[in-house]
Motif scaffolding. Structure first.
Motif, PDB file in Angstrom:
ATOM      1  N   THR B  72       0.825  -1.204   0.000  1.00 17.93           N
ATOM      2  CA  THR B  72       0.000   0.000   0.000  1.00 17.93           C
ATOM      3  C   THR B  72       0.851   1.242   0.000  1.00 17.93           C
ATOM      4  O   THR B  72       1.755   1.397   0.828  1.00 17.93           O
ATOM      5  CB  THR B  72      -0.897   0.035   1.247  1.00 17.93           C
ATOM      6  N   ILE B  73       0.563   2.107  -0.966  1.00 17.70           N
ATOM      7  CA  ILE B  73       1.268   3.377  -1.051  1.00 17.70           C
ATOM      8  C   ILE B  73       0.292   4.477  -0.663  1.00 17.70           C
ATOM      9  O   ILE B  73      -0.851   4.508  -1.138  1.00 17.70           O
ATOM     10  CB  ILE B  73       1.805   3.596  -2.482  1.00 17.70           C
ATOM     11  N   ARG B  74       0.730   5.305   0.231  1.00 15.76           N
ATOM     12  CA  ARG B  74      -0.120   6.399   0.648  1.00 15.76           C
ATOM     13  C   ARG B  74       0.518   7.712   0.220  1.00 15.76           C
ATOM     14  O   ARG B  74       1.644   8.014   0.637  1.00 15.76           O
ATOM     15  CB  ARG B  74      -0.283   6.386   2.176  1.00 15.76           C
ATOM     16  N   ALA B  75      -0.186   8.431  -0.633  1.00 18.43           N
ATOM     17  CA  ALA B  75       0.254   9.785  -0.946  1.00 18.43           C
ATOM     18  C   ALA B  75      -0.508  10.725  -0.034  1.00 18.43           C
ATOM     19  O   ALA B  75      -1.703  10.531   0.196  1.00 18.43           O
ATOM     20  CB  ALA B  75      -0.038  10.117  -2.410  1.00 18.43           C
ATOM     21  N   GLY B  76       0.171  11.698   0.516  1.00 21.39           N
ATOM     22  CA  GLY B  76      -0.510  12.586   1.459  1.00 21.39           C
ATOM     23  C   GLY B  76      -0.019  14.002   1.322  1.00 21.39           C
ATOM     24  O   GLY B  76       0.999  14.367   1.901  1.00 21.39           O
ATOM     25  N   LYS B  77      -0.742  14.762   0.571  1.00 23.36           N
ATOM     26  CA  LYS B  77      -0.213  16.093   0.238  1.00 23.36           C
ATOM     27  C   LYS B  77      -0.055  16.971   1.473  1.00 23.36           C
ATOM     28  O   LYS B  77       0.783  17.857   1.507  1.00 23.36           O
ATOM     29  CB  LYS B  77      -1.080  16.771  -0.820  1.00 23.36           C
ATOM     30  N   HIS B  78      -0.860  16.708   2.519  1.00 17.65           N
ATOM     31  CA  HIS B  78      -0.716  17.505   3.739  1.00 17.65           C
ATOM     32  C   HIS B  78       0.377  16.963   4.647  1.00 17.65           C
ATOM     33  O   HIS B  78       0.534  17.417   5.770  1.00 17.65           O
ATOM     34  CB  HIS B  78      -2.039  17.529   4.515  1.00 17.65           C
ATOM     35  N   GLY B  79       1.063  15.977   4.165  1.00 13.07           N
ATOM     36  CA  GLY B  79       2.142  15.418   4.972  1.00 13.07           C
ATOM     37  C   GLY B  79       1.715  14.222   5.809  1.00 13.07           C
ATOM     38  O   GLY B  79       2.532  13.595   6.456  1.00 13.07           O
ATOM     39  N   VAL B  81       1.065  10.659   5.990  1.00 12.59           N
ATOM     40  CA  VAL B  81       1.265   9.486   5.140  1.00 12.59           C
ATOM     41  C   VAL B  81       1.138   8.202   5.938  1.00 12.59           C
ATOM     42  O   VAL B  81       1.673   7.159   5.572  1.00 12.59           O
ATOM     43  CB  VAL B  81       2.618   9.547   4.400  1.00 12.59           C
ATOM     44  N   GLY B  82       0.442   8.282   7.047  1.00 12.45           N
ATOM     45  CA  GLY B  82       0.132   7.055   7.788  1.00 12.45           C
ATOM     46  C   GLY B  82      -0.822   6.211   6.951  1.00 12.45           C
ATOM     47  O   GLY B  82      -1.367   6.662   5.938  1.00 12.45           O
ATOM     48  N   ARG B  83      -1.058   4.997   7.413  1.00 11.71           N
ATOM     49  CA  ARG B  83      -1.951   4.130   6.668  1.00 11.71           C
ATOM     50  C   ARG B  83      -3.323   4.776   6.568  1.00 11.71           C
ATOM     51  O   ARG B  83      -3.808   5.377   7.517  1.00 11.71           O
ATOM     52  CB  ARG B  83      -2.094   2.779   7.363  1.00 11.71           C
ATOM     53  N   LYS B  84      -3.918   4.653   5.389  1.00  9.95           N
ATOM     54  CA  LYS B  84      -5.300   5.085   5.225  1.00  9.95           C
ATOM     55  C   LYS B  84      -6.135   3.817   5.246  1.00  9.95           C
ATOM     56  O   LYS B  84      -5.816   2.839   4.574  1.00  9.95           O
ATOM     57  CB  LYS B  84      -5.428   5.811   3.881  1.00  9.95           C
ATOM     58  N   LYS B  85      -7.167   3.821   6.049  1.00  4.55           N
ATOM     59  CA  LYS B  85      -7.936   2.594   6.204  1.00  4.55           C
ATOM     60  C   LYS B  85      -8.577   2.184   4.884  1.00  4.55           C
ATOM     61  O   LYS B  85      -8.642   1.004   4.543  1.00  4.55           O
ATOM     62  CB  LYS B  85      -9.015   2.803   7.259  1.00  4.55           C
ATOM     63  N   GLY B 515       5.782   6.043  19.475  1.00  2.00           N
ATOM     64  CA  GLY B 515       6.208   5.278  18.306  1.00  2.00           C
ATOM     65  C   GLY B 515       5.315   5.514  17.108  1.00  2.00           C
ATOM     66  O   GLY B 515       4.864   6.635  16.848  1.00  2.00           O
ATOM     67  N   THR B 516       5.034   4.459  16.373  1.00  2.00           N
ATOM     68  CA  THR B 516       4.340   4.592  15.098  1.00  2.00           C
ATOM     69  C   THR B 516       2.882   4.976  15.213  1.00  2.00           C
ATOM     70  O   THR B 516       2.210   5.087  14.195  1.00  2.00           O
ATOM     71  CB  THR B 516       4.404   3.281  14.295  1.00  2.00           C
ATOM     72  N   SER B 517       2.387   5.175  16.403  1.00  2.00           N
ATOM     73  CA  SER B 517       1.039   5.724  16.479  1.00  2.00           C
ATOM     74  C   SER B 517       1.041   7.184  16.048  1.00  2.00           C
ATOM     75  O   SER B 517      -0.019   7.773  15.828  1.00  2.00           O
ATOM     76  CB  SER B 517       0.494   5.613  17.914  1.00  2.00           C
ATOM     77  N   ASP B 518       2.221   7.739  15.922  1.00  2.00           N
ATOM     78  CA  ASP B 518       2.340   9.173  15.656  1.00  2.00           C
ATOM     79  C   ASP B 518       1.594   9.617  14.406  1.00  2.00           C
ATOM     80  O   ASP B 518       0.832  10.585  14.427  1.00  2.00           O
ATOM     81  CB  ASP B 518       3.825   9.533  15.531  1.00  2.00           C
ATOM     82  N   ASP B 519       1.790   8.931  13.307  1.00  2.00           N
ATOM     83  CA  ASP B 519       1.151   9.335  12.045  1.00  2.00           C
ATOM     84  C   ASP B 519      -0.361   9.374  12.176  1.00  2.00           C
ATOM     85  O   ASP B 519      -1.007  10.326  11.756  1.00  2.00           O
ATOM     86  CB  ASP B 519       1.523   8.337  10.939  1.00  2.00           C
ATOM     87  N   ALA B 520      -0.879   8.300  12.764  1.00  2.00           N
ATOM     88  CA  ALA B 520      -2.334   8.209  12.865  1.00  2.00           C
ATOM     89  C   ALA B 520      -2.873   9.277  13.802  1.00  2.00           C
ATOM     90  O   ALA B 520      -3.893   9.932  13.504  1.00  2.00           O
ATOM     91  CB  ALA B 520      -2.734   6.821  13.357  1.00  2.00           C
TER      92      ALA B 520
END
Ligand code: TPP
Ligand code: TPP
Ligand code: SF4
Ligand code: SF4
Ligand code: MG
Ligand code: MG
Lengths: 350, 612, 612, 350
Positions: B72-79, B81-85, B515-520
């Motif tokens: 899965t590739i996530r593009a995120g123009k607002h920065g 880029v965490g997983r999108k459900k 940790g990785t909860s940061d993006d979400a």
């Protein structure tokens, strides 16, 4: 209580100018008469006589009466009494960190052959430079005398219960798996023990010395195959062993019958002189060595001697091609690559 | 209970005029071992090169070949880029999962699929594109290469459909196949063929589109494991002993590669490091402890099952006060669990690993930069504290590709801790005690074996000892020693990285995560602010024991949601343990499905709990 | 800050008229391996036979022979026989410790010592009696037996000085040497000689005296390890795999002895059990798990270091849902720690052993009866829950001698849990799932290997699985499974022994404690009530997760003191975790010096905290 | 993906009236061409042909590609995929609980010889009745191809890196430590594998079968000593092996040259027929066996055959003298002693 006492005739000062005191340790807390105490005494003597700087030695052990004993010799050496059965890994790490130290592992048969057999097997494969002494009493002394995995078939506990599982022979296993100096001796044989220890101290590879070391409290009774009496009655010597230290070329310890002696030069230049008692035994022949040790076990012989020596095989440090300076002594400038290195990687990832 | 506006399910679909630019997810469903990894990385890199914030996450099975895999590739123009459900654009290459993959899409999504799969019939509310991959690949490569090359074709097709610049695909592709020029050429032809075929045969109908941005100046793409490996190398690691286990193996392997590159003397060919693949985890931690004791910077890498196996040894290192670094790349437990799924399930067991009263500092990085920095710093902390230090990555961070700022060269002096030299001992006239609390911080002084002074030696043991390292069973020696160890661990807080605090004057609600909860969490805060006008504050903890700043943060907000990627709220538990007075402010949000945490899961929970 | 009235130190001592009857402590200081254990047990038994509540606690070093050992007998006419912090009557036989032993006494104490030690000079505020043991022993035994016989002499001297009935000494002595009549005779002569010598040469000056009571009707004396061993035997244990470790070895060894006695068929000579001394703790827990899986009642015994080593395997048993019993006889950690000192330091690590989210039920006995009952019941609970169950003894309980009511024969039917027979499977037409939550209690059904029905088999694994035991990496399968496991563990509360609650309408203060803290807390409550008029309530928890009754208890009192025998307040932590709403009522009292907890330590803490 | 497929010529129904289906498992998820798949197929065939009731079999494994394979055969048998390297203890416990079951352990070389060597060594000592199959590819398949402890000296990874530690020979170790049926075979040799497996199935003691089983994904390249090609090029057979099932006395599978055949009767009455290819090799001679296996290793031979068989030695269950009813099946009345027993103890302690 017996202190790890000095030999009577030892010279007062050794070649590096130390007297015996720095080689001693604390007063032993093992039982009076325990074979382990005799081994401690031999260690004190050998390091003293070989003139090894005790500050350049590390003592490693697991858990058990035997594993306590490093507190009772070489008080000037750093010691590490680690966890039960896993001393080989701790020793490996320590030697990797500082390859210039002489690593002396002292452990028990329970520590080595029961809980520790996995790490033991892998230590042998690596041929790490270490002197690994097993103080082998066929039982767990410190937890009150249960059988260990070196207990012989049919050997009995004090309660009369007989062991019904075959023993692990730590020597034949060591030879098979890659150790390069393998011997068995007896805590009660001062002369042989000294020669065997000194040989090991000059070897840069894995030396295993299985020392039959009776537990007077739990395993020295009739019916035990690890009692002083049993060893005396069933002992068979493979060789008469002499030793010529590297710093003492002229001195010959034994008058050997010419021709029957095999001289092995150890890595430190010392010479081990094996006077053959069994005609054609060749301690360089791995398969014969295994066979001879296994045969002895089948016959109930307590076979002692230097079973196998190989001074050619590269040790683990050789294989790793480590820097001359031990890792532990490297300064920051050698441990942290230049910033250009990081730039290079960052560039690749950009 | 979705929180993003969606089509009503089943509703038929007209070509849309609504455009979604640079903020969506692409998922490629394939089979592992089929070589799709290259195609996916090329895609990721192409987007990265186009300056679009992007991440790539691989969802793979715990086997070697032949089972379903999703990239899965996530593009995120607002920065963000965490997983999108939700999957917005699906590339369905795997017959086994295609049906379910398509059915799970939200209406309005798009699907590129392998023509024979005939997915179009499944529903009418998503956009379908069928491509005849077998037909396309035939002229491009001899049979034995076709399986691999086939995947590159979808890169070409996607380039056309999504507006990925073909030149960037080419650059990414040649970078990917840098060492194999022949393969590069063949694959480049495949990408072009895909593009041309799409141009001629497909009509764009979906809303998803990519266009150049300028967000990635000076950035890199890297997996957390490689970043931590680099950190260890630049942190001066001397001995690494490890045992293979997913998802940590690639960390040790990367470290070994970098060490070979940068830490072998060019002249002599000799190494300033040793990397040992041990026979198991008991041996790998034992070796690291032995090396730490003897003065090398030592570490081991592992995952949950290894942490459990290391338990006895870690207690020894704690109690005998031996510096050693453990990097735990967390996967989903308990037990063997899901070796290829992420979690934060080892926080609790690591923090108090081993029997008896213990406590171990944790460092919890959230991104590759922190992986690098914390790995490097962990040796300083371990040597300063003379204790085992855990660096807690997770599979998502460790094995997936993350964008990152370039790493800063560690300019600081290494802290080798309180080590007495032969001169020190001489000056003290031998009057030192291995476990004396000379400085009142609970941290004693040590000597290294071989330092050479006749009074330098001491005896290290896991049994009771007094301040002079002598064996002792005395009640007073024991309790004084345990008290000192506790003091030392409290002192540890100051050495650990401070939390990243995002205060918000308008907020009554705060988040704590690690940790990785940061993006979400970051993306969820944005969603909450924009969708529900809920202002939130945020404190990302980066070390355990927690900084006082974290306590102060909690004191400032009425309701704090602690986000955990485990079932039992382990971070929440540790926080409540350290800050019991705030227990009623702290509530727990737990996700433990094994996927990288996504914003919507967090937002949904807050919306429900806050009654929004 | 003593809480019992004492002489001012150093004050000279006149023969006292104040009498202390049946409520004081006797400590015998010897050297281990010197055979004093027999003499001490005879003393203990003699008091027991005189109907006086009594306990005997051995404080021994972690070595085999030659180091100081102290044996303490506590007589407690009010039934309080926990350790008394002060030694009232010292028997000083060990030259190495005699000085310090005497100096540590409170004024007014009494000392019987070996004449050559010449202790009298040390202080004037204690009562001294010197006896020439070497001289006395010479005519009694040939040289090689003297070391042993010598100790029996002090039994005789004490009998005179304290008023122990000589006939009871004789009975105890002949019981002790039951199998060695010759030795019995020789020792009986020694006891008599000691008595006569004392009668002729000593003048009683101290206040301590024993006299017959009638408190021990129908009671027994036993170590907790033997009691738990019996419990396992009568609980139907089938397989015990263990590895020697202090202080648990004697549990496995006692179990083996009892099994040989009661579980070998008289005719065939064949055994209905297997006891295996494994090669280490990883193997012993692995064997127990294998046996539990295959349908035997299986257990292992260990102590802290073993618990740590078993960590990975316990996670497997938890997750794959395999019944197995672990008896942890806790000693002082962390690490190898103090193998011969007691603690409650494994509560936390056991309750959440292994990586990932786990939770394991604990049973915490406080006395031999509970050792027996909980060990027996643990198999029922393990098989009912299909989970690892921990029985948490400690060294004090396990290795010391305790008075106890006789054990009640377990009349209940064994609960073999939810096991499907071939007929069940047939009736279900094979429609069953190993991990289905059929009954809504989270506990699934299992089949035993070899049950013989073609549809009975399932595949057990530590990896992700669905309700049918099929391998699964699916998010929903995983979370549903973890949720069910949590539900099951919450259900576990009902199966565990309820707390013993001592409510007190007059009290605002309550105690919570577990295990061997019981004696000290009970006596402390008495001290507080009588000395400070502080009424207290008391809840002794006996299982984790805690019963709701414990929560209700907390709700009823304003201030609750949680007593722990560890540094970090592990019981306190677990209570706060389960009852966060009460966090501010719960405060923690920790003792971690390794001795059995004594009442004065608890009382002192309460007096200080309550500002009394 | 290859399913564990049926042999072509197998009869449709075996002697207990089952067809092949109950012996099959799930579709394999291992790589196509993986040696482990062939072994699964042989297991399916052998249990079918021997007419063993699959509900009375337990399948035990550790962790690895190999350890996954029990899911792909004998779907009617209970299986236990335990933790990495510690299957022997789980198997031991299971057999103690129910001695009537046939225990089949299937594991990898990493599982057995790296992390698991300690439990392996102790399993051998106990001579527990179990069929222990090592699917030996010289590497860790499931974690992507690192060396295991059976990798030969000089064998290379795909990256070209050569192994520099000596291999552990699981067969010579097994013989030395007490296993009573020890063989090595090759996943690609259907006939030999069948005979060796069937012999083991009839043996009531520890049977170790080290099956060279190439990993096509990570260790089948030039330079590897575990590739299909290397095995084909370097294989040496100790014997030609035939098998006569106990229920089929007349049938003789091979025409052996008279005199050169040694027939060994297994515990179930089946006969293993070893046609000697090496003149004086005696599979009853423990020391010779060790020597022969070690010599092969030194020479780089891939020696296959039945190395050692001992049908006399008591197994672990014999030593424990267990009740005829398996412990797991004993009713409460046999597990809980009478109340009189408790009274007796209470009396003693009063
Ligand atoms: C993990 C662990 N398990 C068990 C023990 C208990 N233990 C201490 S010493 C010992 C056996 C020691 O036997 P051996 O190595 O032969 O030494 P010996 O006392 O006979 O010299 C055991 C089992 C321990 N300390 N740690
Ligand atoms: C405790 C633990 N450490 C490491 C791992 C990771 N791991 C899984 S399989 C494996 C190696 C398997 O090798 P082998 O037994 O040879 O099986 P193969 O895959 O080659 O058939 C390892 C190291 C694990 N699952 N558990
Ligand atoms: S118990 Fe045995 S091994 Fe231990 S010190 Fe005493 S004699 Fe030695
Ligand atoms: S990776 Fe190797 S061992 Fe694993 S399934 Fe594939 S071929 Fe077999
Ligand atoms: Mg021993
Ligand atoms: Mg393998």
């Amino acid at each position: 209580m017996t202190a790890a006492a000095a030999p009577r005739k030892a010279p007062k000062i050794n070649r590096i100018g130390l007297d015996l005191e720095p080689y001693r340790g604390l007063k032993t807390t093992l039982c009076a008469g325990c074979g382990h105490n005799s081994i401690s005494e031999r260690i004190v003597e050998c390091f003293f006589e070989m003139g090894i700087d005790p500050t350049q030695v590390i003592k490693l052990s697991g858990i058990g009466c035997s594993s306590k004993s490093p507190a009772y010799f070489l008080g000037m050496s750093h010691g590490f009494n680690s966890v039960h059965g896993r001393m080989p890994s701790v020793g490996t790490g320590a030697v990797l960190a500082n390859k210039d130290l002489l690593a002396l592992g002292v452990t028990g048969d329970g520590d080595t052959a029961s809980i520790g057999i996995g790490q033991y097997v892998h230590l042998m494969r690596r041929n790490l430079p270490i002197v690994y002494i097993i103080e082998d009493n066929g039982c767990y002394g410190l937890t009150k005398g249960q059988f260990s995995a070196t207990a012989d078939l049919g050997s009995t506990l004090k309660t009369g219960i007989a062991n019904d599982l075959p023993p692990i022979d730590t020597c034949s296993l060591a030879i098979q798996l890659g150790a390069t100096y393998v011997a068995r001796s007896f805590s009660g044989d001062k002369k042989q023990l000294q020669a065997v220890f000194k040989g090991a101290m000059g070897h840069r590879g894995t030396s295993v010395i299985d020392v039959i070391s009776p537990c007077v409290t739990f395993n020295d009774h009739h019916g035990s195959t690890r009692s002083y009496q049993y060893v005396r009655d069933n002992r068979t010597d493979l060789q008469t062993i002499g030793f010529v230290p590297h710093f003492d070329e002229i001195h010959v310890e034994n008058g050997f019958a010419p021709g029957s002696v095999r001289e092995i030069e150890m890595h430190d230049g010392s010479k081990l002189r094996l006077e053959k008692l069994e005609e054609d035994y060749d301690p360089g022949d791995r398969l014969r060595a295994i066979e001879r040790v296994e045969t002895a076990a089948e016959k109930g012989q307590v076979l002692t001697g230097v079973f196998y020596v190989n001074t050619e095989k590269p040790n683990f440090i050789d294989l790793l091609n480590l820097d001359d300076t031990p890792i532990a002594r490297l300064p920051q400038s050698r441990l942290r690559p230049e910033s250009a290195a990081l730039d290079e990687v960052m560039e690749e990832l950009a | 209970m979705a929180t993003v506006d969606v089509f009503a399910p089943g509703e038929a679909l007209a070509p849309t005029s609504r455009e979604v630019v640079n903020d969506f997810s692409i998922q490629v469903a394939t089979v592992n071992g089929s070589g799709s990894q290259s195609a996916n990385l090329i895609l990721l890199r192409a987007l990265f090169q186009m300056g679009i914030p992007v991440s790539g996450k691989n969802l793979f099975p715990s086997n070697i070949a032949g089972l379903p895999t999703w990239y899965t590739i996530r593009a995120g123009k607002h920065g963000f880029v965490g997983r999108k459900k939700e999957i917005d654009f699906l590339v369905a290459m795997n017959p086994e999962t295609a049906r379910e993959d398509v059915i799970n899409l939200d209406p309005g999504a798009a699907v590129l699929y392998d023509e024979p799969l005939n997915l179009k019939a499944l529903r009418s509310d998503v956009h379908f594109y069928a491509a005849p991959f077998d037909k396309l690949v035939a002229p491009l490569a001899p049979p034995k290469f076709r399986k691999l090359v086939r995947n590159i074709i979808y890169d070409g097709v996607l380039a056309y459909l999504l507006g990925i610049e073909l030149e960037e695909v080419r650059k990414a592709l040649f970078k990917q196949f840098a060492s194999k020029l022949k393969a590069a050429e063949m694959n480049w032809a495949a990408a072009q063929a895909g593009f041309s075929w799409a141009q001629e045969n497909l009509e764009k109908a979906d809303p998803f589109r990519l266009e150049r941005m300028n967000e990635n100046q000076g950035k890199i793409i890297i997996e957390g494991n490689a970043a931590a490996a680099l950190g260890a190398v630049f942190g001066g690691v001397g001995v690494i002993s490890w045992y293979p286990i997913t998802p940590s193996s690639s960390l040790a392997e990367a470290a070994q590669d970098y060490l070979k590159r940068f830490r072998i003397d060019k002249q002599s060919g000799k190494a300033t490091f040793a990397v040992i693949q041990a026979e198991d985890e008991l041996a790998s931690i034992g070796m690291a402890i032995g090396a730490g004791w003897a003065g090398a910077r030592a570490m081991t890498t592992t995952a949950g099952p290894g942490i459990s196996l290391m338990s006895e040894f870690v207690g020894l290192a704690h109690f005998a006060e031996i510096p050693v670094v453990l990097i735990d790349v967390q996967r989903m437990g308990p037990s063997t669990g899901l070796p290829t799924r992420t979690s934060q399930g080892d926080l609790l067991s690591s923090a108090t690993l081993s029997h008896g009263d213990t406590m171990h500092p944790l460092l919890i990085p959230a991104n590759p930069q922190e992986c690098f920095e914390f790995a490097a710093r962990s040796f300083d902390i371990a040597e300063r504290l003379q204790a085992p230090i855990f660096v807690m990555l997770d599979l998502d961070l460790g094995m997936n590709y993350w964008m990152s700022e370039k790493f800063e060269y560690p300019a600081w002096e290494m802290d080798r801790g309180k080590v007495l030299s032969a001169e020190d001992i001489e000056a003290l006239q031998g009057d030192w005690g291995r476990y004396r609390d000379v400085d009142g911080d609970g941290i004693p002084y040590r000597t290294l074996p071989g330092v050479g002074h006749p009074q330098a030696a001491y005896f290290t043991r896991g049994t009771g000892h007094n301040a002079e390292a002598g064996y002792s069973e005395r009640e007073d020696d024991w309790t004084e020693n345990l008290d000192r160890l506790k003091k030392k661990m409290i002192a540890a807080r100051k050495l650990l990285p401070k939390p990243v605090v995002r205060d918000n004057e308008k907020a009554k609600v705060g988040f704590i995560a690690a940790g990785t909860s940061d993006d979400a969490v970051s993306e969820s805060r944005d969603q909450l602010a924009r969708g529900w006008s809920l202002e939130t504050a945020y404190c990302r903890v980066r070390g355990f024991p927690f900084s006082d700043l974290t306590g102060e943060f909690i004191a400032r907000y009425e309701r704090i949601y602690v986000v955990d990627q485990n079932r039992d709220g382990q971070l929440h538990m540790l926080l409540r343990r350290q800050f019991p007075e705030f227990h009623d402010r702290l509530s727990s949000i737990c996700y433990y499905g094994g996927m990288p945490l996504d914003a919507r899961t967090v937002t949904d929970a807050i919306v429900e709990r806050e009654g929004l």
